[in-house]
Design an enzyme around this catalytic site. Structure first.
Site, PDB file in Angstrom:
ATOM      1  N   LYS A  17       0.785  -1.238  -0.156  1.00  0.00           N
ATOM      2  CA  LYS A  17       0.026   0.017  -0.052  1.00  0.00           C
ATOM      3  C   LYS A  17       0.915   1.465   0.017  1.00  0.00           C
ATOM      4  O   LYS A  17       2.074   1.396   0.267  1.00  0.00           O
ATOM      5  CB  LYS A  17      -0.781   0.001   1.376  1.00  0.00           C
ATOM      6  CG  LYS A  17      -1.824  -1.103   1.130  1.00  0.00           C
ATOM      7  CD  LYS A  17      -2.837  -1.051   2.605  1.00  0.00           C
ATOM      8  CE  LYS A  17      -3.771  -2.443   2.591  1.00  0.00           C
ATOM      9  NZ  LYS A  17      -5.017  -2.029   3.456  1.00  0.00           N
ATOM     10  N   TYR A  57     -12.190  -2.661  -3.512  1.00  0.00           N
ATOM     11  CA  TYR A  57     -12.810  -2.621  -2.124  1.00  0.00           C
ATOM     12  C   TYR A  57     -14.006  -2.758  -2.134  1.00  0.00           C
ATOM     13  O   TYR A  57     -14.747  -2.176  -1.121  1.00  0.00           O
ATOM     14  CB  TYR A  57     -12.264  -1.600  -1.150  1.00  0.00           C
ATOM     15  CG  TYR A  57     -10.682  -1.711  -0.560  1.00  0.00           C
ATOM     16  CD1 TYR A  57     -10.484  -2.997  -0.076  1.00  0.00           C
ATOM     17  CD2 TYR A  57      -9.783  -1.037  -1.264  1.00  0.00           C
ATOM     18  CE1 TYR A  57      -9.114  -3.253   0.517  1.00  0.00           C
ATOM     19  CE2 TYR A  57      -8.219  -1.214  -0.760  1.00  0.00           C
ATOM     20  CZ  TYR A  57      -8.061  -2.268   0.229  1.00  0.00           C
ATOM     21  OH  TYR A  57      -6.861  -2.469   0.705  1.00  0.00           O
ATOM     22  N   ARG A  93      -1.577 -14.407   3.947  1.00  0.00           N
ATOM     23  CA  ARG A  93      -2.231 -13.785   4.963  1.00  0.00           C
ATOM     24  C   ARG A  93      -1.582 -13.843   6.299  1.00  0.00           C
ATOM     25  O   ARG A  93      -1.705 -13.141   7.118  1.00  0.00           O
ATOM     26  CB  ARG A  93      -3.691 -14.433   4.881  1.00  0.00           C
ATOM     27  CG  ARG A  93      -4.470 -14.112   3.587  1.00  0.00           C
ATOM     28  CD  ARG A  93      -4.908 -12.700   3.670  1.00  0.00           C
ATOM     29  NE  ARG A  93      -5.890 -12.317   4.775  1.00  0.00           N
ATOM     30  CZ  ARG A  93      -6.602 -11.147   4.756  1.00  0.00           C
ATOM     31  NH1 ARG A  93      -6.674 -10.250   3.719  1.00  0.00           N
ATOM     32  NH2 ARG A  93      -7.379 -10.925   5.915  1.00  0.00           N
ATOM     33  N   THR A  99      -5.440  -7.939  10.178  1.00  0.00           N
ATOM     34  CA  THR A  99      -5.900  -6.552   9.543  1.00  0.00           C
ATOM     35  C   THR A  99      -5.321  -5.558  10.500  1.00  0.00           C
ATOM     36  O   THR A  99      -4.920  -4.443  10.220  1.00  0.00           O
ATOM     37  CB  THR A  99      -7.566  -6.602   9.262  1.00  0.00           C
ATOM     38  OG1 THR A  99      -7.696  -7.522   8.686  1.00  0.00           O
ATOM     39  CG2 THR A  99      -8.061  -5.192   8.735  1.00  0.00           C
ATOM     40  N   ASN A 120      -1.913   0.050   7.138  1.00  0.00           N
ATOM     41  CA  ASN A 120      -1.392  -1.397   7.632  1.00  0.00           C
ATOM     42  C   ASN A 120      -0.564  -2.242   6.301  1.00  0.00           C
ATOM     43  O   ASN A 120      -0.381  -3.186   6.288  1.00  0.00           O
ATOM     44  CB  ASN A 120      -2.588  -2.316   7.975  1.00  0.00           C
ATOM     45  CG  ASN A 120      -3.652  -2.581   6.940  1.00  0.00           C
ATOM     46  OD1 ASN A 120      -3.283  -2.293   5.530  1.00  0.00           O
ATOM     47  ND2 ASN A 120      -4.777  -3.196   7.289  1.00  0.00           N
ATOM     48  N   HIS A 123      -1.568  -5.527   1.484  1.00  0.00           N
ATOM     49  CA  HIS A 123      -2.904  -6.369   1.282  1.00  0.00           C
ATOM     50  C   HIS A 123      -2.802  -7.757   0.361  1.00  0.00           C
ATOM     51  O   HIS A 123      -1.873  -7.751  -0.448  1.00  0.00           O
ATOM     52  CB  HIS A 123      -3.744  -5.468   0.033  1.00  0.00           C
ATOM     53  CG  HIS A 123      -4.864  -6.111  -0.494  1.00  0.00           C
ATOM     54  ND1 HIS A 123      -6.095  -6.343   0.171  1.00  0.00           N
ATOM     55  CD2 HIS A 123      -4.991  -7.056  -1.566  1.00  0.00           C
ATOM     56  CE1 HIS A 123      -6.983  -7.247  -0.620  1.00  0.00           C
ATOM     57  NE2 HIS A 123      -6.348  -7.646  -1.778  1.00  0.00           N
ATOM     58  N   GLU A 134      -9.611 -10.236  -8.109  1.00  0.00           N
ATOM     59  CA  GLU A 134      -8.530  -9.043  -7.725  1.00  0.00           C
ATOM     60  C   GLU A 134      -7.192  -9.033  -8.897  1.00  0.00           C
ATOM     61  O   GLU A 134      -7.042  -8.097  -9.438  1.00  0.00           O
ATOM     62  CB  GLU A 134      -7.957  -9.106  -6.445  1.00  0.00           C
ATOM     63  CG  GLU A 134      -8.860  -8.664  -5.189  1.00  0.00           C
ATOM     64  CD  GLU A 134      -8.705  -8.938  -4.037  1.00  0.00           C
ATOM     65  OE1 GLU A 134      -7.414  -9.230  -3.519  1.00  0.00           O
ATOM     66  OE2 GLU A 134      -9.218  -8.778  -2.984  1.00  0.00           O
TER      67      GLU A 134
HETATM   68  P1  IDP Z   1      -7.609  -7.043   5.236  1.00  0.00           P
HETATM   69  O1  IDP Z   1      -6.938  -6.033   4.568  1.00  0.00           O
HETATM   70  O2  IDP Z   1      -6.993  -7.587   6.443  1.00  0.00           O
HETATM   71  O3  IDP Z   1      -8.071  -8.192   4.189  1.00  0.00           O
HETATM   72  P2  IDP Z   1     -10.541  -6.041   5.320  1.00  0.00           P
HETATM   73  O4  IDP Z   1     -11.244  -6.340   6.394  1.00  0.00           O
HETATM   74  O5  IDP Z   1     -10.519  -6.823   4.104  1.00  0.00           O
HETATM   75  O6  IDP Z   1      -8.735  -6.543   5.813  1.00  0.00           O
HETATM   76  O7  IDP Z   1     -10.346  -4.382   5.199  1.00  0.00           O
HETATM   77  C1  IDP Z   1      -9.561  -3.724   4.018  1.00  0.00           C
HETATM   78  C2  IDP Z   1      -8.901  -2.742   4.499  1.00  0.00           C
HETATM   79  O8  IDP Z   1      -9.662  -1.789   5.046  1.00  0.00           O
HETATM   80  C3  IDP Z   1      -7.800  -3.138   5.589  1.00  0.00           C
HETATM   81  O9  IDP Z   1      -6.566  -3.461   5.311  1.00  0.00           O
HETATM   82  C4  IDP Z   1      -7.627  -1.853   6.377  1.00  0.00           C
HETATM   83  O10 IDP Z   1      -6.606  -0.906   5.570  1.00  0.00           O
HETATM   84  C5  IDP Z   1      -8.895  -1.109   6.054  1.00  0.00           C
HETATM   85  N1  IDP Z   1      -9.785  -1.068   7.439  1.00  0.00           N
HETATM   86  C6  IDP Z   1     -10.645  -2.117   8.045  1.00  0.00           C
HETATM   87  N2  IDP Z   1     -11.058  -1.945   8.832  1.00  0.00           N
HETATM   88  C7  IDP Z   1     -10.931  -0.569   9.188  1.00  0.00           C
HETATM   89  C8  IDP Z   1     -11.393   0.265  10.330  1.00  0.00           C
HETATM   90  O11 IDP Z   1     -12.034  -0.163  11.031  1.00  0.00           O
HETATM   91  N3  IDP Z   1     -10.975   1.583  10.177  1.00  0.00           N
HETATM   92  C9  IDP Z   1     -10.302   2.022   9.224  1.00  0.00           C
HETATM   93  N4  IDP Z   1      -9.904   1.109   8.113  1.00  0.00           N
HETATM   94  C10 IDP Z   1     -10.126  -0.090   8.286  1.00  0.00           C
HETATM   95 MG    MG Z   2      -9.755  -7.942   2.744  1.00  0.00          MG
END
Ligand code: IDP
Ligand code: MG
Length: 145
Positions: A17, A57, A93, A99, A120, A123, A134
């Site tokens: 990212k 997304y 993963r 996450t 974070n 992805h 994707e």
């Molecule tokens: P993942 O990236 O681990 O698959 P997902 O639940 O698919 O996690 O969420 C996608 C992305 O959305 C996350 O990587 C994170 O950057 C962002 N995200 C998820 N939950 C939150 C939140 O509660 N606040 C802000 N950003 C979030």
């Molecule tokens: Mg995800």
């Protein structure tokens, strides 16, 4: 637990990212992927258009953080990878960690390099269907096959 032998060869979509790219973590993350024994089949660096980020997304479009997430992902360059190997989806993963980096143990990418759930670093597709979707979105149908 595995009950049916070795996991299948598969491909997954991985993205470093904008925060990871800006922090100079591209080489570190690619190194971890390679040292794990996974193969980088394709790689591309560039900006992600807003419409593509919205599609990427789409499962989160009703979530309160969706706008911020799309804005962030399309704000600055990302590095997109096609990663191949046995059980590559779960392997990535596991290497990434949870996450929310606050929950991520040391030794995972998020546990070592991130603190904020919104930034974070990395992805990775969360299953075979999202990997196929994707990969097709970012690299085209030939790579997704
Ligand atoms: P993942 O990236 O681990 O698959 P997902 O639940 O698919 O996690 O969420 C996608 C992305 O959305 C996350 O990587 C994170 O950057 C962002 N995200 C998820 N939950 C939150 C939140 O509660 N606040 C802000 N950003 C979030
Ligand atoms: Mg995800």
């Amino acid at each position: 637990m595995r009950t049916d032998g070795a996991p299948a060869m598969e491909r997954t979509f991985v993205m470093i990212k904008p925060d990871g790219v800006a922090a100079g973590l591209t080489g570190e993350i690619i190194g971890r992927i390679e040292r794990r024994g996974l193969d980088i089949v394709a790689i591309r660096k560039g900006g992600m258009e807003r419409a593509v980020a919205e599609e990427h997304y789409v499962e989160h479009r009703e979530r309160p953080f969706f706008g911020e997430l799309v804005e962030f992902i399309s704000s600055d360059p990302v590095v997109m990878l096609v990663v191949e190997g046995q059980g590559a989806i779960v392997a990535m993963r596991t290497m990434m960690g949870p996450t929310d980096p606050q929950d991520a143990p040391p030794g995972t990418i998020r546990g070592d390099y991130a603190l904020d759930v919104g930034q974070n670093v990395v992805h990775g597709s969360d299953g075979p269907e999202s990997a196929e979707r994707e990969l097709a979105l970012h690299f085209g149908v030939l790579v997704a096959a």
